[in-house]
Design a protein around this motif. Structure first.
Motif, PDB file in Angstrom:
ATOM      1  N   ILE A 101       1.213  -1.266   0.003  1.00 57.94           N
ATOM      2  CA  ILE A 101      -0.173   0.173  -0.108  1.00 57.94           C
ATOM      3  C   ILE A 101       0.567   0.942  -0.058  1.00 57.94           C
ATOM      4  O   ILE A 101       1.326   1.038   1.216  1.00 57.94           O
ATOM      5  CB  ILE A 101      -1.281  -0.008   1.413  1.00 57.94           C
ATOM      6  N   VAL A 107      -7.152   3.442   2.703  1.00 58.46           N
ATOM      7  CA  VAL A 107      -7.965   2.019   2.373  1.00 58.46           C
ATOM      8  C   VAL A 107      -8.784   1.891   3.650  1.00 58.46           C
ATOM      9  O   VAL A 107      -8.966   1.820   4.485  1.00 58.46           O
ATOM     10  CB  VAL A 107      -7.205   1.207   2.252  1.00 58.46           C
ATOM     11  N   ILE A 118      -0.726  -1.379  -4.384  1.00 60.68           N
ATOM     12  CA  ILE A 118      -1.746  -0.387  -4.562  1.00 60.68           C
ATOM     13  C   ILE A 118      -0.761   1.110  -4.329  1.00 60.68           C
ATOM     14  O   ILE A 118      -0.304   1.156  -3.976  1.00 60.68           O
ATOM     15  CB  ILE A 118      -2.860  -0.129  -2.814  1.00 60.68           C
ATOM     16  N   CYS A 122      -4.057   6.712  -3.368  1.00 62.18           N
ATOM     17  CA  CYS A 122      -5.307   6.306  -3.471  1.00 62.18           C
ATOM     18  C   CYS A 122      -6.169   5.993  -2.469  1.00 62.18           C
ATOM     19  O   CYS A 122      -5.467   6.279  -1.038  1.00 62.18           O
ATOM     20  CB  CYS A 122      -4.841   4.253  -3.740  1.00 62.18           C
ATOM     21  N   ILE A 124      -9.148   3.588  -1.247  1.00 64.54           N
ATOM     22  CA  ILE A 124      -9.822   2.515  -1.746  1.00 64.54           C
ATOM     23  C   ILE A 124     -11.145   2.684  -0.575  1.00 64.54           C
ATOM     24  O   ILE A 124     -11.480   2.870   0.577  1.00 64.54           O
ATOM     25  CB  ILE A 124      -9.506   1.577  -0.884  1.00 64.54           C
ATOM     26  N   ILE A 136      -3.052  -1.539  -8.283  1.00 70.46           N
ATOM     27  CA  ILE A 136      -4.117  -0.316  -8.827  1.00 70.46           C
ATOM     28  C   ILE A 136      -3.538   1.390  -8.898  1.00 70.46           C
ATOM     29  O   ILE A 136      -2.089   1.527  -7.750  1.00 70.46           O
ATOM     30  CB  ILE A 136      -5.163  -0.363  -7.685  1.00 70.46           C
TER      31      ILE A 136
END
Length: 182
Positions: A101, A107, A118, A122, A124, A136
């Motif tokens: 991550i 997340v 990831i 990002c 999620i 991702i």
């Protein structure tokens, strides 16, 4: 005169997990780390957010993490939650093995499979399900309740599958995780 020894930045557990002293882990008794996981500085992991215990039941796990996972700087992991029958409840989050991550990611997924990468920054969404062998891209936003199929490359805001990954994806994603920790 002997040189002054400073405490290392990381605490190492019996199972080989390395946790930065600068990370914030709440409700650690509700978090299971599978082993060889690295949690870098400024990460926030919310194990205190879990369903209220039912009468006669034992303690519940809020976050279960597989082996060989890396949480880069400033990531936030918190179990997803929703209103149900007038009570706001949090539900467990499960991560597979070899999950990376990136920096600044947030997340709230229900399930993240194994060999998932990831990217940084990002988001999620709540109750998202990410299957095995998914990459991702940086800055992608996955909508709540989304299901990302295996062997997918996901990008965009909102995140959509832009490409299918080859069958060798587990090896590619595994090597990237190993090199990032060196």
């Amino acid at each position: 005169m002997a040189p002054k020894q400073s405490r290392g930045e990381y605490i190492e557990t019996d199972t080989g997990n390395k946790v930065s002293r600068k990370s914030v882990i709440m409700g650690s008794q509700n978090i299971i780390l599978g082993g060889k996981t690295i949690i870098q500085a400024d990460c926030t992991i919310r194990g205190d957010l879990r369903r209220p215990a039912q009468p006669g039941s034992q303690g519940q796990v809020a976050l279960a993490v597989g082996r060989f996972c890396i949480f880069a700087r400033s990531t936030v992991l918190r179990p997803p939650g929703k209103m149900h029958r007038g009570v706001y409840s949090h539900y467990p989050m499960k991560l597979g093995d070899h999950v990376f991550i990136g920096d600044g990611a947030v997340v709230e997924a229900a399930i993240i499979g194994s060999y998932v990468h990831i990217g940084k920054d990002c988001v999620i969404g709540k109750f998202a399900i990410i299957k095995d062998c998914v990459k991702i891209e940086d800055g992608t936003v996955i909508a709540p309740n989304s299901v990302i199929p295996p062997f997918s490359l996901v990008a965009g805001r909102p995140g959509v599958v832009v490409e299918e990954l080859p069958e060798t994806a587990p090896e590619m994603l595994d090597l990237k995780a190993v090199y990032k920790q060196i």
